[in-house]
Motif scaffolding. Structure first.
Motif, short mmCIF file in Angstrom:
data_model
loop_
_atom_site.label_atom_id
_atom_site.label_comp_id
_atom_site.label_asym_id
_atom_site.label_seq_id
_atom_site.Cartn_x
_atom_site.Cartn_y
_atom_site.Cartn_z
N ILE A 1 0.88 -1.17 0.00
CA ILE A 1 0.00 0.00 0.00
C ILE A 1 0.92 1.23 0.00
O ILE A 1 1.67 1.44 0.95
CB ILE A 1 -0.92 -0.03 1.24
CG1 ILE A 1 -1.73 -1.34 1.27
CG2 ILE A 1 -1.85 1.18 1.26
CD1 ILE A 1 -2.26 -1.71 2.65
N GLY A 2 0.89 1.98 -1.10
CA GLY A 2 1.87 3.07 -1.29
C GLY A 2 3.04 2.55 -2.11
O GLY A 2 4.20 2.79 -1.78
N ALA A 3 2.70 1.83 -3.21
CA ALA A 3 3.68 0.99 -3.92
C ALA A 3 4.41 1.66 -5.07
O ALA A 3 5.23 1.03 -5.72
CB ALA A 3 2.97 -0.25 -4.46
N SER A 4 4.12 2.93 -5.34
CA SER A 4 4.56 3.48 -6.63
C SER A 4 5.84 4.31 -6.57
O SER A 4 6.45 4.58 -7.61
CB SER A 4 3.44 4.33 -7.21
OG SER A 4 3.00 5.29 -6.26
N THR A 5 6.24 4.76 -5.39
CA THR A 5 7.46 5.58 -5.27
C THR A 5 8.15 5.24 -3.94
O THR A 5 7.59 4.56 -3.09
CB THR A 5 7.13 7.09 -5.28
OG1 THR A 5 6.23 7.38 -4.20
CG2 THR A 5 6.49 7.54 -6.59
N GLY A 6 9.34 5.76 -3.77
CA GLY A 6 10.03 5.72 -2.48
C GLY A 6 10.18 4.33 -1.89
O GLY A 6 10.49 3.36 -2.60
N PHE A 7 9.95 4.25 -0.58
CA PHE A 7 10.14 2.98 0.13
C PHE A 7 9.13 1.91 -0.30
O PHE A 7 9.44 0.72 -0.27
CB PHE A 7 10.03 3.21 1.64
CG PHE A 7 11.27 3.81 2.24
CD1 PHE A 7 12.45 3.08 2.32
CD2 PHE A 7 11.28 5.12 2.72
CE1 PHE A 7 13.60 3.63 2.88
CE2 PHE A 7 12.42 5.68 3.27
CZ PHE A 7 13.59 4.93 3.35
N GLY A 8 7.93 2.33 -0.65
CA GLY A 8 6.91 1.36 -1.07
C GLY A 8 7.27 0.70 -2.39
O GLY A 8 7.14 -0.52 -2.56
N LEU A 9 7.74 1.50 -3.35
CA LEU A 9 8.19 0.94 -4.63
C LEU A 9 9.35 -0.03 -4.41
O LEU A 9 9.37 -1.13 -4.96
CB LEU A 9 8.61 2.08 -5.58
CG LEU A 9 9.24 1.65 -6.90
CD1 LEU A 9 8.26 0.87 -7.78
CD2 LEU A 9 9.78 2.86 -7.66
N ALA A 10 10.29 0.37 -3.56
CA ALA A 10 11.43 -0.50 -3.26
C ALA A 10 10.95 -1.80 -2.59
O ALA A 10 11.51 -2.87 -2.82
CB ALA A 10 12.43 0.23 -2.38
N TYR B 1 2.82 -1.30 4.47
CA TYR B 1 2.02 -0.07 4.54
C TYR B 1 2.98 1.10 4.43
O TYR B 1 3.72 1.40 5.36
CB TYR B 1 1.23 -0.04 5.85
CG TYR B 1 0.27 1.12 5.92
CD1 TYR B 1 -1.00 1.02 5.36
CD2 TYR B 1 0.64 2.32 6.52
CE1 TYR B 1 -1.89 2.08 5.40
CE2 TYR B 1 -0.24 3.38 6.57
CZ TYR B 1 -1.50 3.25 6.01
OH TYR B 1 -2.38 4.31 6.04
N SER B 2 3.01 1.77 3.27
CA SER B 2 4.01 2.82 3.01
C SER B 2 3.39 4.08 2.42
O SER B 2 3.90 4.65 1.47
CB SER B 2 5.10 2.26 2.07
OG SER B 2 6.14 3.20 1.90
N LEU B 3 2.28 4.50 3.02
CA LEU B 3 1.64 5.72 2.52
C LEU B 3 2.33 6.95 3.11
O LEU B 3 2.72 6.96 4.27
CB LEU B 3 0.17 5.77 2.93
CG LEU B 3 -0.77 4.74 2.32
CD1 LEU B 3 -2.20 4.99 2.80
CD2 LEU B 3 -0.71 4.77 0.80
NA NA Z 1 6.36 4.73 -0.61
#
Ligand code: NA
Ligand code: NAI
Length: 396
Positions: A46-55, A136-138
């Motif tokens: 959740i929050g998968a498209s940039t930053g830590f979530g993408l990683a 969970y990376s929003l």
């Molecule tokens: Na993220």
């Protein structure tokens, strides 16, 4: 069309599809070179498209060979108008995942809403049955509470006192004083509403009710602590209260996952250049001094290195998950090493507009910032026409 960066303050209004794709491929290559990890096979980010979530998504797909579902909130492209970077990142990730024979589908919409939670649950039921890791990376400046319809705004303010310190305009390199008025009680409550653990817990509640969480599943959310110089505005400020709430949510979620033998964790990550962190006063100056110091010591990591290490050395080792005295996973361990922080705080005292490019890694900060939007990536021909109308192959 020819796509160039157009910045306004700490945001960039354009994104380069070819550059974003190259950036994603670099991260995939990193994971492939590190090798496989014996980890979960069905992962929701959740929050998968940039930053830590993408990683987190890339490391799960290419490190565990996992099927992944990604949820995010990104702007789609229109003729003559680029998408937001997370759109292009996801398009590239899914193209690579599918080419590697991996399941990857995505949902674009407001993760705080009941509708997107339901859509995600339906997709899990239909395609995967259950998931065994939920990241969970929003990071968002606002949240609408689905039960009341009220929208809350988060703030980045100190509590109980004016915050005064140095900051940098990373475009011009100008180091100047910043003064931030203290938060009201309402600011504190609103920031907790947006960036605290309430929505994470709602996701877990609804997923559990729907039976889509597997036995022994883990769920992980990300937090930050940081150094003394940012403490008054970050960890002891409004956002820090939200992180305290997020960390306290672990106990509540653990209670709920008990019968599934599931567990939740907060992982405290390193300060890095992302769209979320570039909006925080003082952090860009700190990060440019931190980058310089950590690069010199050979300790520098980006999002992908951080998350690969989180999976390999913390979550999916053969033994227990190592945590601090408060039960938190620490992959900010190198950032907060005494020798690193001693150098950074010495540099902090000395830094001025005139010497920042020498004392700090302002160039590295800027490059990372532009990379977030697919610009300044080595090997990309920015003079060439790029097609802005890119589809995400697994978008639902
Ligand atoms: Na993220
Ligand atoms: P980011 O801005 O790169 O990523 C945010 C993600 O959330 C994107 O995928 C975006 O599409 C998604 N998103 C935002 N609002 C949404 C909504 N309403 N519905 C669905 N998706 C939505 O941020 P970053 O930095 O990766 O932050 C992720 C987490 O990591 C945050 O909790 C942040 O506090 C934490 N963290 C960040 C650090 C940093 O230095 N950047 C350090 C330590 C923790």
């Amino acid at each position: 069309m020819i796509i160039e960066p157009r910045t306004r303050g700490f945001i960039c209004l354009t994104a380069h599809p070819v550059g974003c794709a190259a950036h994603v491929k670099q991260q995939i290559e990193y994971v492939k070179q590190q090798g496989k990890i014996n980890g979960p096979k069905k992962v929701l980010v959740i929050g998968a498209s940039t930053g830590f979530g993408l990683a987190s998504r890339i490391s799960a797909a290419f490190g565990f060979d996992a099927s992944t579902i990604g949820v995010f909130f990104e702007k789609e492209p229109a003729p003559g108008k680029t998408a937001s970077p997370g759109w292009y990142n996801t398009a590239a990730f899914e193209t690579e995942a599918h080419a590697a024979g991996l399941y990857a589908k995505s949902i674009n919409g407001d993760a705080f809403s009941d509708e997107i939670k339901q859509k995600t649950i339906d997709l899990i039921k239909k395609d995967l049955g259950q998931v065994d890791l939920i990241i969970y990376s929003l990071a968002s400046p606002r949240r609408t509470d689905p039960k009341t319809g009220i929208t809350y705004q988060s703030t980045l303010k100190p509590i109980g006192q004016v915050f005064e310190n140095k900051t940098v305009d990373f475009h011009t390199g100008e180091v100047k004083q910043v003064s931030i008025e203290p938060a009201s009680e309402e600011d504190v409550a609103n920031t907790i509403k947006v960036m605290g653990g309430e929505d994470w817990e709602l996701w877990i509640d609804e997923m559990k009710d729907a039976g889509v969480i597997a036995e022994n599943a883990l769920t992980v959310a990300y937090s930050y602590i940081g150094p003394k110089v940012t403490e008054a505005v970050y960890r002891n400020g409004t956002i820090g209260r939200a992180k305290d709430h997020l960390e306290a949510t672990v106990t509540r979620i653990n209670e709920k996952l008990k019968d599934l033998n599931g567990l939740s964790y907060v992982s405290v990550n390193k300060g890095l250049v992302t769209q979320a962190s570039s909006a925080i006063p003082v952090i860009p100056l700190y990060i440019s001094l931190l980058y310089k110091t950590m690069k010199e010591k050979g300790l520098h990591e980006g999002c992908i290195e951080q998350i690969y290490r989180l999976y390999k050395d913390r979550l999916y080792t053969a033994g227990e998950v190592p945590v601090d005295e408060k039960g938190r996973i620490r992959i900010d361990d190198w950032e907060l090493r005494d020798d690193v922080q001693a150098v950074v705080s010495e540099l902090w005292e000395k830094t001025t507009t005139e010497n920042l490019s020498e004392l700090g890694d302002l160039a590295g900060y800027r490059t990372d910032f532009f990379n977030l939007f697919g610009f300044e990536i080595a090997g990309v021909d920015y003079a060439a026409d790029a097609n802005e109308m890119v589809d995400i192959p697994g978008l639902q």
